[in-house]
Write a protein that holds these residues in place. Structure first.
Motif, mmCIF file in Angstrom:
data_model
loop_
_atom_site.group_PDB
_atom_site.id
_atom_site.type_symbol
_atom_site.label_atom_id
_atom_site.label_comp_id
_atom_site.label_asym_id
_atom_site.label_seq_id
_atom_site.Cartn_x
_atom_site.Cartn_y
_atom_site.Cartn_z
ATOM 1 N N GLN A 185 97.060 73.259 -39.068
ATOM 2 C CA GLN A 185 98.272 74.079 -38.968
ATOM 3 C C GLN A 185 98.094 75.165 -37.906
ATOM 4 O O GLN A 185 99.008 75.434 -37.121
ATOM 5 N N VAL A 186 96.909 75.767 -37.876
ATOM 6 C CA VAL A 186 96.618 76.782 -36.852
ATOM 7 C C VAL A 186 96.700 76.168 -35.463
ATOM 8 O O VAL A 186 97.256 76.758 -34.532
ATOM 9 N N ARG A 187 96.149 74.969 -35.314
ATOM 10 C CA ARG A 187 96.216 74.283 -34.018
ATOM 11 C C ARG A 187 97.665 74.058 -33.597
ATOM 12 O O ARG A 187 98.025 74.234 -32.429
ATOM 13 N N ALA A 188 98.490 73.663 -34.544
ATOM 14 C CA ALA A 188 99.883 73.350 -34.226
ATOM 15 C C ALA A 188 100.682 74.604 -33.894
ATOM 16 O O ALA A 188 101.510 74.601 -32.971
ATOM 17 N N GLU A 189 100.437 75.691 -34.630
ATOM 18 C CA GLU A 189 101.231 76.904 -34.476
ATOM 19 C C GLU A 189 100.632 77.889 -33.483
ATOM 20 O O GLU A 189 101.304 78.825 -33.052
ATOM 21 N N GLN A 190 99.335 77.696 -33.139
ATOM 22 C CA GLN A 190 98.652 78.565 -32.185
ATOM 23 C C GLN A 190 98.582 80.024 -32.643
ATOM 24 O O GLN A 190 98.643 80.953 -31.838
#
Length: 256
Positions: A185-190
């Protein structure tokens, strides 16, 4: 010297030898080094052999002289890079702290922990603990989550499966599967949020700092006491936080 003091004593002698070699850019013989550090030649020879095996020292058999090895220069380059990163970030961090009224921190990944390089504190009476040079768990901090999100999949999986994750608070994610999902999720939302996961009563939001090649170089975060900062407030800082990270990134030398 007692047995308990011996490892520390040997370390001090080994470091003294490296310092002495730094004063001899043309190289030095065992005898010269022994004289400089006031140690027996046999002791210096033994320590030099150990340091040479670890590439901290190089030996030229034709001249019988020792010089500082490439490992010393590698470490010096890393220290210089860290200092340059903090210097580049400091003015923008001050502006971000003034805009949010809260603590701003810059961190890098070091030995699977979050290492803080710079901090600009809040002018408010109650702020966030922690100092430059402190390190914290990657799984429970907003900066840590951002930093490990930039790892290749194999390195991330090795970290998640090879670590025992401490529950710092009731909100800490300790299950590797849940943490892997969270990092995706962090990767997707940056960006990443830590909602009282490392310290009770503290909330933080972090974003990646990337250089001109898009390489993740650090994480920039705003941290604040939970009693005056809601989750909505954190997300409200996201635009300013991303703009600050982008500004810092433009000042960074390209990674090799």
């Amino acid at each position: 010297m007692s047995t308990a003091d011996e490892p520390q004593g040997m370390l001090a002698r080994g470091l003294a030898i490296l310092v002495a070699l730094g004063n001899h850019p043309e190289g030095a013989s065992v005898t010269e080094i022994a004289r400089d550090v006031s140690l027996p030649i046999s002791t210096v020879h033994r320590l030099l052999a150990t340091e040479a095996s670890l590439s901290f020292v190089s030996f030229d058999p034709s001249t019988k002289r020792y010089r500082l090895g490439f490992k010393v220069f590698e470490l010096a380059h890393k220290v210089s890079s860290v200092a340059s990163l903090a210097d580049a970030a400091r003015p923008t961090m001050r502006e971000l702290s003034a805009a949010t009224g809260e603590t701003v921190q810059l961190a890098v990944l070091s030995e699977n922990r979050t290492l803080f390089l710079e901090k600009v504190g809040t002018p408010q009476p109650i702020g966030i603990r922690g100092s430059v040079g402190d390190s914290e768990s990657v799984h429970a901090t907003s900066t840590g989550k951002v930093l490990i999100s930039g790892l290749p999949d194999d390195e991330l999986d090795a970290l998640l499966t090879g670590s025992a994750f401490e529950a710092h608070t009731a909100n800490t994610i300790t299950d590797p599967t849940r943490l892997r999902e969270h990092i995706e999720q962090v990767r997707a939302e940056q960006y990443a949020v830590a909602d009282e996961e490392f310290d009770e009563g503290v909330r933080a939001i972090a974003v990646p700092v990337r250089d001109g090649r898009g390489q993740l170089r650090a994480a920039l975060c705003v941290s604040a006491p939970a009693f005056r900062t809601s989750a909505e407030t954190l997300h409200g800082w996201l635009t300013e936080l991303r703009a600050a990270a982008a500004e810092i990134g433009t000042r960074l030398p390209l990674s090799s």
